[in-house]
Motif scaffolding. Sequence first.
Motif, PDB file in Angstrom:
ATOM      1  N   GLU A 132      -0.053  -3.875  -2.111  1.00 17.14           N
ATOM      2  CA  GLU A 132      -1.015  -3.195  -1.229  1.00 17.14           C
ATOM      3  C   GLU A 132      -2.191  -2.649  -2.017  1.00 17.14           C
ATOM      4  N   TYR A 138      -5.548  -0.206  -1.325  1.00 19.74           N
ATOM      5  CA  TYR A 138      -6.017   0.801  -0.361  1.00 19.74           C
ATOM      6  C   TYR A 138      -7.373   1.328  -0.813  1.00 19.74           C
ATOM      7  N   LEU A 178       4.374  -1.915  -0.584  1.00 15.73           N
ATOM      8  CA  LEU A 178       4.847  -1.535   0.745  1.00 15.73           C
ATOM      9  C   LEU A 178       6.172  -2.255   0.980  1.00 15.73           C
ATOM     10  N   SER A 192       5.505   3.220   1.809  1.00 14.94           N
ATOM     11  CA  SER A 192       4.544   2.714   0.825  1.00 14.94           C
ATOM     12  C   SER A 192       4.343   3.726  -0.292  1.00 14.94           C
ATOM     13  N   GLY A 199       5.088   4.495   7.930  1.00 11.99           N
ATOM     14  CA  GLY A 199       4.496   4.252   9.231  1.00 11.99           C
ATOM     15  C   GLY A 199       5.225   3.162   9.983  1.00 11.99           C
ATOM     16  N   GLN A 252       4.447  -0.785  12.049  1.00  9.50           N
ATOM     17  CA  GLN A 252       3.573  -1.866  12.472  1.00  9.50           C
ATOM     18  C   GLN A 252       4.149  -2.528  13.724  1.00  9.50           C
ATOM     19  N   ARG A 289      -1.110  -1.083  13.161  1.00  7.73           N
ATOM     20  CA  ARG A 289      -0.507  -0.301  12.079  1.00  7.73           C
ATOM     21  C   ARG A 289      -0.824   1.180  12.229  1.00  7.73           C
ATOM     22  N   ASP A 301      -0.166   4.885  10.263  1.00  7.81           N
ATOM     23  CA  ASP A 301       0.172   5.409   8.940  1.00  7.81           C
ATOM     24  C   ASP A 301       0.172   6.934   8.920  1.00  7.81           C
ATOM     25  N   ARG A 310       0.246   9.418   5.456  1.00  8.91           N
ATOM     26  CA  ARG A 310       0.380   9.412   4.005  1.00  8.91           C
ATOM     27  C   ARG A 310      -0.076  10.726   3.389  1.00  8.91           C
TER      28      ARG A 310
END
Length: 208
Positions: A75, A77, A111, A124, A152, A154, A164, A166, A168
Motif C-alpha cells: 500500500e 498512501y 494491508l 493496515s 476498515g 471494503q 473503501r 478507513d 487510521r
Amino acid sequence: MNTRGLSAAIVALSMAAPPAAAEIGISPFAGFRLGSSVDIETSGAGTDGEIRFRDSVSHGLVVNFDLPEAGKQGEFYFGRQNTSARLSNGLFAPDTRSIDLTIYQLQFGGLYFPGGKTSGGFISGIFGVTRLEPDNPEFETHHRAALSLGGGYQFLLTDKLRLRLDLRGIYTALDSGGSVFCSGGCELRYNSSGYLQVEAGAGLVARF
C-alpha cells in the motif's frame, strides 16, 4: 516429448489455470482528520504552552497492489490536510499566534484481509514521512518520520469497484528540543516526542 504431446500439455495447463485477477487498486479518498496538540516551551523564558492543530477535512490517494499470498497487499498512501496551528501561550512572530499550514503524508506499507480476499474487513500499517508546510514562506517547513495504523472495510460493488471506509491513526515523531515553525529570532522548541491525529475517510477503489 514430441510436438503433439507438448501442445496437449500446454492446452491442459492453460485450461486448468485460474483466470487472471485484478492486481492494482487505485482509491482517491476524502475524509476528516481530528487535530492534536504538541507541547512547546520558550527557550530561556521558562514558559510552557502547546500548539493545537485545527480539525479539518483531508483528501488524498491510496494505491494497493496484490502480493503473492492471498489477502495481502502492498500500500502507498498520500494524504493532504489544510489546517492551522495555534499557540496557547506565546507567539510564532510579533502579533502572530496562529499560522495556516498544509500537512502532507507520504507512506508505504501493507494491508491485510484476514479472510484472504480483496474485499471485506482489513487492517493496515504504513510508514513514511510527514511534511509540515506553513503557507507563509517566512516560517520553516519541517519533515518528520510518521507511522499510520488502521483498519476498515471494503464493500464489493462490482468485480472492478469497491467502496473503501478507513479509520487510521497517524503518529508523527518530533525531535524533543527541536525548533518549532520559526521566523527570524523565534525561540520556540518542541517539548514532545510526537503527536497523533485520527483520520476517518471514504473512497472508491478501482481495480485493474
